[in-house]
Scaffold this motif. Sequence first.
Motif, PDB file in Angstrom:
ATOM      1  N   ARG A 225     -35.890  30.141 -49.752  1.00 23.34           N
ATOM      2  CA  ARG A 225     -35.402  29.539 -48.764  1.00 23.34           C
ATOM      3  C   ARG A 225     -35.768  28.815 -47.239  1.00 23.34           C
ATOM      4  N   GLN A 226     -35.583  27.835 -47.830  1.00 25.60           N
ATOM      5  CA  GLN A 226     -36.280  26.366 -46.706  1.00 25.60           C
ATOM      6  C   GLN A 226     -34.385  26.289 -45.953  1.00 25.60           C
ATOM      7  N   GLN A 227     -33.451  27.101 -45.838  1.00 22.60           N
ATOM      8  CA  GLN A 227     -32.443  27.045 -44.970  1.00 22.60           C
ATOM      9  C   GLN A 227     -32.799  27.959 -44.109  1.00 22.60           C
ATOM     10  N   LEU A 228     -33.956  29.492 -44.324  1.00 18.16           N
ATOM     11  CA  LEU A 228     -34.133  29.956 -43.324  1.00 18.16           C
ATOM     12  C   LEU A 228     -34.733  29.363 -41.939  1.00 18.16           C
ATOM     13  N   ASN A 229     -35.387  28.446 -42.619  1.00 15.40           N
ATOM     14  CA  ASN A 229     -36.763  27.514 -41.997  1.00 15.40           C
ATOM     15  C   ASN A 229     -36.102  26.864 -41.266  1.00 15.40           C
ATOM     16  N   ILE A 230     -34.730  25.592 -41.437  1.00 11.36           N
ATOM     17  CA  ILE A 230     -33.858  25.268 -40.697  1.00 11.36           C
ATOM     18  C   ILE A 230     -33.232  25.620 -39.522  1.00 11.36           C
ATOM     19  N   PHE A 231     -32.855  26.685 -40.100  1.00 13.46           N
ATOM     20  CA  PHE A 231     -31.949  27.247 -39.272  1.00 13.46           C
ATOM     21  C   PHE A 231     -32.454  28.171 -37.590  1.00 13.46           C
ATOM     22  N   GLY A 232     -34.109  28.177 -38.126  1.00 12.44           N
ATOM     23  CA  GLY A 232     -34.806  28.873 -37.325  1.00 12.44           C
ATOM     24  C   GLY A 232     -35.654  26.935 -36.501  1.00 12.44           C
ATOM     25  N   VAL A 233     -35.483  26.761 -36.927  1.00 12.29           N
ATOM     26  CA  VAL A 233     -35.676  24.825 -35.902  1.00 12.29           C
ATOM     27  C   VAL A 233     -34.692  25.253 -34.974  1.00 12.29           C
ATOM     28  N   ILE A 234     -33.196  25.482 -35.997  1.00 10.96           N
ATOM     29  CA  ILE A 234     -32.171  24.947 -34.680  1.00 10.96           C
ATOM     30  C   ILE A 234     -32.226  25.859 -33.912  1.00 10.96           C
ATOM     31  N   HIS A 235     -32.361  27.459 -34.039  1.00 13.48           N
ATOM     32  CA  HIS A 235     -32.707  28.101 -32.878  1.00 13.48           C
ATOM     33  C   HIS A 235     -33.807  27.877 -32.567  1.00 13.48           C
ATOM     34  N   ARG A 236     -34.134  27.085 -32.449  1.00 19.85           N
ATOM     35  CA  ARG A 236     -35.753  26.812 -31.342  1.00 19.85           C
ATOM     36  C   ARG A 236     -35.269  25.706 -30.756  1.00 19.85           C
ATOM     37  N   TYR A 237     -34.330  24.360 -31.196  1.00 22.97           N
ATOM     38  CA  TYR A 237     -33.560  23.822 -30.816  1.00 22.97           C
ATOM     39  C   TYR A 237     -33.385  24.233 -29.666  1.00 22.97           C
ATOM     40  N   LEU A 238     -32.485  25.149 -29.901  1.00 22.97           N
ATOM     41  CA  LEU A 238     -31.246  25.950 -29.295  1.00 22.97           C
ATOM     42  C   LEU A 238     -32.298  26.105 -27.770  1.00 22.97           C
ATOM     43  N   SER A 239     -32.987  27.481 -27.998  1.00 25.28           N
ATOM     44  CA  SER A 239     -33.052  27.976 -26.912  1.00 25.28           C
ATOM     45  C   SER A 239     -33.858  26.671 -26.249  1.00 25.28           C
ATOM     46  N   ILE A 240     -34.862  25.858 -26.484  1.00 28.02           N
ATOM     47  CA  ILE A 240     -35.408  24.835 -25.451  1.00 28.02           C
ATOM     48  C   ILE A 240     -34.583  24.098 -24.582  1.00 28.02           C
TER      49      ILE A 240
ATOM     50  N   ASP B  67     -26.068  38.108 -38.569  1.00 29.08           N
ATOM     51  CA  ASP B  67     -26.793  38.068 -37.058  1.00 29.08           C
ATOM     52  C   ASP B  67     -26.656  37.712 -36.326  1.00 29.08           C
ATOM     53  N   PRO B  68     -26.643  38.039 -34.839  1.00 34.37           N
ATOM     54  CA  PRO B  68     -25.756  37.116 -33.657  1.00 34.37           C
ATOM     55  C   PRO B  68     -26.663  35.613 -33.187  1.00 34.37           C
ATOM     56  N   GLN B  69     -27.723  36.169 -33.390  1.00 29.39           N
ATOM     57  CA  GLN B  69     -28.875  34.125 -33.506  1.00 29.39           C
ATOM     58  C   GLN B  69     -28.488  33.306 -34.052  1.00 29.39           C
ATOM     59  N   LEU B  70     -27.832  33.830 -35.908  1.00 28.95           N
ATOM     60  CA  LEU B  70     -28.193  33.150 -36.428  1.00 28.95           C
ATOM     61  C   LEU B  70     -26.562  32.482 -36.289  1.00 28.95           C
TER      62      LEU B  70
ATOM     63  N   ASP C 175     -24.846  36.199 -48.821  1.00 29.30           N
ATOM     64  CA  ASP C 175     -25.680  36.293 -48.544  1.00 29.30           C
ATOM     65  C   ASP C 175     -27.053  36.831 -49.828  1.00 29.30           C
ATOM     66  N   TYR C 176     -26.896  36.240 -50.607  1.00 25.62           N
ATOM     67  CA  TYR C 176     -27.908  36.920 -52.181  1.00 25.62           C
ATOM     68  C   TYR C 176     -29.254  36.919 -51.550  1.00 25.62           C
ATOM     69  N   TYR C 177     -29.728  35.781 -50.297  1.00 22.76           N
ATOM     70  CA  TYR C 177     -30.997  35.586 -50.329  1.00 22.76           C
ATOM     71  C   TYR C 177     -31.521  35.840 -49.192  1.00 22.76           C
ATOM     72  N   LEU C 178     -29.890  37.269 -48.583  1.00 20.84           N
ATOM     73  CA  LEU C 178     -30.801  37.510 -47.167  1.00 20.84           C
ATOM     74  C   LEU C 178     -31.725  37.234 -46.362  1.00 20.84           C
ATOM     75  N   VAL C 179     -30.424  35.614 -45.950  1.00 22.15           N
ATOM     76  CA  VAL C 179     -31.469  35.161 -44.924  1.00 22.15           C
ATOM     77  C   VAL C 179     -30.757  35.523 -43.365  1.00 22.15           C
ATOM     78  N   SER C 180     -30.267  36.166 -43.242  1.00 17.91           N
ATOM     79  CA  SER C 180     -29.379  36.674 -41.906  1.00 17.91           C
ATOM     80  C   SER C 180     -29.727  38.416 -41.926  1.00 17.91           C
ATOM     81  N   ASP C 181     -30.600  39.085 -43.071  1.00 22.28           N
ATOM     82  CA  ASP C 181     -31.149  40.372 -43.134  1.00 22.28           C
ATOM     83  C   ASP C 181     -32.272  40.071 -41.990  1.00 22.28           C
ATOM     84  N   ASP C 182     -32.965  38.815 -42.679  1.00 20.19           N
ATOM     85  CA  ASP C 182     -34.762  38.948 -43.124  1.00 20.19           C
ATOM     86  C   ASP C 182     -34.720  37.530 -40.891  1.00 20.19           C
ATOM     87  N   PHE C 183     -33.397  37.198 -40.546  1.00 21.20           N
ATOM     88  CA  PHE C 183     -33.156  36.300 -39.637  1.00 21.20           C
ATOM     89  C   PHE C 183     -34.161  36.402 -37.760  1.00 21.20           C
TER      90      PHE C 183
END
Length: 833
Positions: free
Chosen positions: A574-589, A735-738, A768-776
């Motif tokens: 799930r490096q995709q979870l990580n990079i989506f999280g980074v984008i979320h951080r970018y948008l928040s800042i 997930d709405p943030q995702l 979403d086999y790897y549950l990226v949205s569920d864990d976001f």
Amino acid sequence: VEASIPEPLREAWRKHSATEFTSKDEFERDFVRHIETTLARSLYNCDELAAYSGTALAFRDRLIIEWNRTQQRQTFTDQKRVYYLSLEFLMGRALDNAMLNVGMKDVARDGLADLGFRIEDAITQEHDAALGNGGLGRLAACFLDSMATLNYPAWGYGLRYRYGIFKQEIVNGYQMEVPDYWLDNNPWEFPRHDITVDIQFYGHVTKYQDENGKVCHSWESGETVQAVAYDVPIPGYRTKTTNNLRLWSSKASSGEFDFQKFNAGDYESAVADQQTAETISAVLYPNDNLERGKELRLKQQYFWCAASLYDIVRRFKKTNRAWSEFPDQVAIQLNDTHPTLAIVELQRILIDVEGLEWDEAWRIVIGTFGYTNHTVLPEALEKWSVPLMQNLLPRHLQIIYDINLFFLQSVEKRFPNDRDMLSRVSIIEESHPKMVRMAHIAIIGSHKVNGVAELHSDLIKTTIFKDFVQIYGPDRFTNVTNGITPRRWLHQANPALSALIAEKLGGYEFLTDLTLLDKLETFVDDKNFRREWSDIKAKNKLRLARLIKDLTGYSVNPNSLFDVQVKRIHEYKRQQLNIFGVIHRYLSIKAMTPEQRKKVVPRVSIFGGKAAPGYWMAKSIIYLINSVAAVVNKDDDIGDLLKVIFIEDYNVSKAEIICPASDISEHISTAGTEASGTSNMKFVLNGGLIIGTCDGANIEITREIGEQNIFLFGNLAEDVEDLRHRHFYGGFQLDPQLKRVFETIKAGTFGDPSSFNSLISSIEEHGDYYLVSDDFNSYIATHEMVDKEFQNQEEWLAKSITSVARMGFFSMDRVTNEYADSIWNVEPLDIAD
Ligand code: 6GP
């Protein structure tokens, strides 16, 4: 015996027997002699590469002297040996490790300085030996280090690939693969052109009756390829034991056939035959946790198993023992199912060549083998098509059918009328074409099967191998939680931290008894100690920042929070979870006021890892990371608050720089998918905290270090199946943030959005086999906690120190002793001075 020198002539041998250098002066002498004679160079012609070679050759002399003595000692004591069969050995560099293990690094440093070189410059000339993909291959390398350190009589057996794992280059954000030709200037291997085995392929089987009327089988015709042994010395840490890693290289058999062609002027075809033979050991398959059923791969597996078994059997026969004693002398550990054919090959040797009865042979086989499973991912479970096997290894297929027949008969007796059970546990899958299930052979032919972390070992017993627990009872299945060697992953990678710990504990004993680290807890509140601890982390971060600058051109602020995820790129990791999280951080800042921004903890998100060349989704993830980096890192509005880095060509020697430099590292696989993970242990042992899911060894790390010292998040393994099911039948709620992250990507913020279509649709549309949205949500919330806690540096340091103090359990030495006790029944060799 004929090659042995008669006693009356041994005086001269003893007088001139090679000795190790023991002083700086002797090191310099050996170094210069190798530069001048082995390398045919001089002081007018000695660059850093030559300095590396000279140093390596001087140390190689030392290793080989101890290697010779070790082999003599082990032959003389004639006790049970362990053979570790692995298609991968991810060794990394050898010189630094050799210097530290024999305890001569300071001598070499001073000597090299006298001769005009910096030791670091010499060390970094060495090419990584990268004969592996990831965790499974690195585990094998850690095994070798521990087995030697603990004085086990043990050999590794593998393949000498001409090309190891490819070199990764990032071009315009994409991964490109470049061949890794690593054998030039490799001083660590000894070709043994006198140790060869002819390996047979194809052909057919004929039945005949021997003089007693017994039906026998002979495997005839076909092609033969020659296996040539290359030996690599494996020094233990501060011990006399130097064990052997034997790697097989393929070569055309020098049969008359080739010469006839050659003499007849058919040079091309003669050369083509030779090349076909050499292809077998040419290249490592670059897949991690994936099997693709290619014929050449099966050839590699048989070639290596057959050569290794021939060698092992030959060694056993020299002792003139009865065959029944074979399991008392030999333990063979199978690193995943890749060497499963060794089971079939030993049975073949015993019944076809040595003339044993089936049942006696089979008892010997089971007593000899142990099998380690490293994954529950269905796409990684090896199956070979029956027609392929029939063609390549006709006799082995017959034996497999017989193994299956006897096995199914015994199952039927215990579970009468359970047809479903029979078809589930059968070695043969009744598909089109029929397939041979290698894991089933490995389980049926071994006395122990183990997983590599508690959760994983439970999962194999309750899911993929459930029926076999019913059949054999729970005793055949066991757990040995993985570990890492503290020599490479603490002492070598982080010399400053190792030295600080040694100073506090009064010596380096912790490197061979890692549980001694617990004494560090008494210093947790010591202000000076904390300062030194954090200074070391700061210097390690600076070292990584320099590497990042060299590799990417980006400057990162070393005072930022370094957040690292380095491992093979895989959807389940799930490096995709990580990079989506980074984008979320970018948008928040981006959405923050200047006042709010002042409170943001500056962060560097660091990624590294290779994607299998044919794994499209993994390659898209790399491309997304680089595309986000290109935007974020140039956004003046963001500055140091966020940087995104992709370190190209992640390998063992880069890991040695990266692991000591993390504040936080990510081990965020979908619960139930990562068998163990071992980099999680490396990061914690180096004082980094981790964010992770309740998966693999994360769970046991938590138990050891305490849950207040780790950032856990996400759904549990027991809920995964249900969640997946609901994605299809309960309606899928993104997930709405995702959702906001996806909208940003789709708007083209990071370049042409079509490049990321499949990545997004696998989540939005395909379950979403790897549950990226569920864990976001819980992932984002946990990262906010990380930020908050990082601001309290004193607390953070206390967590870091406490965690290191409690990591003793994860030493590879504990792992090796557990295998020795519960699977191999092997004792270490007592080495008296
Ligand atoms: C890996 C597992 O993915 C990892 O979790 C574990 O730590 C490592 O093995 C060592 O046990 N498995 C593989 O690399 C693999 O290819 C077939 O398994």
